[in-house]
Design a protein around this motif. Sequence first.
Motif: not given
Length: 185
Positions: A125-144
């Motif tokens: 589950s923890a890794s799934a959250a990181i993989v989601y960020l790797a695929h989608k990013g988070n524009t609010k926090t400037n994570w590409f």
Amino acid sequence: MKAGAALDVGGASKMPTTGISRGVSALGFILRVLAFICTLGSAIAMGTTNETLPFFTRFIRFRAEYDDLPTFTFFVAANGVVSGYLILSLPFSIFHIMRSAAQNSRIVLVIFDTIMLALLTAGASASAAIVYLAHKGNTKTNWFAICQQFNSFCKRISGSLIGSFGGILLFILIILLAAIALSRR
């Protein structure tokens, strides 16, 4: 006469229960082997994942490795521990096939199965959250999203997650089968 009839009925009902319990135990053994394959494959796939991309020149490079993120390191460790546990639990599973009436060892195995399920679920589950960020990013926090650049890296970590979640489903089935075997007593 009624007492004799009750004995016949009781004896007839014990034979199918033993056969069903052995079948459930054999299915549990097969599911353990499959869960071992899933978790070990996930640990190996994640643990060997890396990708290097050149940047402007051949001397400046960007490298992505699984151990750059502690979450992925935890994922590999969790899958490795669960794989080791599954190998160590196989003799107990064989014992349950031969002696389907064993209850105490089955209860202990269910407790450890539940602990391993929790560990595997936490890592996946923890890794799934990181993989989601790797695929989608988070524009609010400037994570590409990095998967456009590190395509091979993202495919391997995503595949590793699929194997780990497959192991989670198999663990759920193993625990349910053990509960069925215990309830037949």
